[in-house]
Enzyme design. Structure first.
Site, short mmCIF file in Angstrom:
data_model
loop_
_atom_site.label_atom_id
_atom_site.label_comp_id
_atom_site.label_asym_id
_atom_site.label_seq_id
_atom_site.Cartn_x
_atom_site.Cartn_y
_atom_site.Cartn_z
N SER A 22 -1.09 1.89 14.80
CA SER A 22 -2.44 1.57 14.37
C SER A 22 -2.93 0.35 15.13
O SER A 22 -2.12 -0.48 15.59
CB SER A 22 -2.46 1.26 12.86
OG SER A 22 -3.69 0.68 12.46
N TYR A 38 1.02 -3.52 5.80
CA TYR A 38 0.67 -2.35 6.61
C TYR A 38 0.63 -2.75 8.08
O TYR A 38 1.19 -2.06 8.94
CB TYR A 38 -0.69 -1.79 6.18
CG TYR A 38 -1.16 -0.62 7.01
CD1 TYR A 38 -0.66 0.66 6.79
CD2 TYR A 38 -2.10 -0.79 8.03
CE1 TYR A 38 -1.08 1.73 7.55
CE2 TYR A 38 -2.52 0.28 8.80
CZ TYR A 38 -2.01 1.54 8.56
OH TYR A 38 -2.43 2.60 9.33
#
Length: 256
Positions: free
Chosen positions: A140, A153
């Site tokens: 990501s 995350y």
């Protein structure tokens, strides 16, 4: 790598990026093992078959070494092996570091990072035996930049990026190219659910205003990376309304 005639395993393929990548690889002539913990993944395999492709569905828990071993055994028994592994399965939780119990963050690291390590570790000797292959991880942009709304995350995805970069030498030693995708916000069910939750409670975040990338655009980047045999240990950044591009990491003369 030429995709046509190859076999690809795609985890987390019931929806979102995984589904889009499975469909894109199938459209380019690959046989697909659609993998997900949710039995709804069978619909994706059916969709590929109905479109004239070749696919099958396998239920697997990517956090289980045993389940991953069974997944690879299934690919070998069904298609004689595999050439491409897309470690795409991942999880997101509501924003707010302090608001979640530590167990939730441990679970996130388990799914987003350690499952990638487990699957990659198991896949490498199998790909070596076939003369090489490609492993693609879904990371990501949060793994490249500070992401204050969900620091764990971000940490889990940063770990995937660093892990990928550190395996670049496998291309030379084993003809196994390991790369990763680093998309910005993608139009997937977890992102849509997160936005609905934040709107419902009146949370104002930058994420609410950011444009979403179609999952198909990320899948197109996945196909591009897998096809490009010059890439190893690279991160492909995918942004809204612009071509995907390799992320340029700073060179401090410390590469090992």
């Amino acid at each position: 790598m030429e995709i046509s005639g190859r076999t690809a395993i795609v985890t987390g393929a019931a929806s979102g990026i995984g589904r889009a990548t499975a469909m894109a690889l199938a459209a380019n002539g690959a046989r697909i093992v659609v993998v997900d913990i949710d039995p709804i993944g069978q619909r994706v395999a059916d969709e590929i078959e109905n479109a004239g492709g070749e696919a099958s569905f396998f239920v697997a828990n990517v956090t289980s070494t045993t389940s991953l071993s069974e997944m690879f055994s299934y690919a070998e028994a069904t298609y004689g092996g595999f050439d491409i592994l897309h470690n795409n399965a991942g999880v997101m939780f509501p924003s707010g570091f302090e608001d979640q119990p530590i167990e939730a963050w441990v679970r996130m690291i388990e799914v987003n990072f350690l499952s990638v390590v487990r699957a990659t570790h198991a896949a490498i000797p199998l790909l070596k035996r076939r003369g090489g292959g490609a492993i693609l991880q879904t990371a990501s942009v949060a793994g490249l930049l500070a992401y204050s709304s969900s620091p764990i995350y971000a940490a889990s995805k940063a770990a995937v990026v660093s892990f990928t970069r550190s395996l670049a030498a496998l291309k030379k030693s084993a003809n196994v190219a390991v790369n990763c995708l680093c998309p910005e916000l993608v139009d997937t069910p977890p992102i849509q659910e997160s936005r609905l939750r934040n709107r419902a409670v009146g949370t104002s975040t930058k994420d609410l205003a950011s444009p979403l990338i179609p999952a198909e655009a990320v899948a197109a980047a996945a196909v591009e990376v897998i096809r490009n045999e010059t890439l190893a240990g690279q991160a492909m950044k995918v942004s809204p309304d612009r071509p995907a591009e390799l992320f340029e990491f700073p060179d401090w003369g410390l590469q090992r």
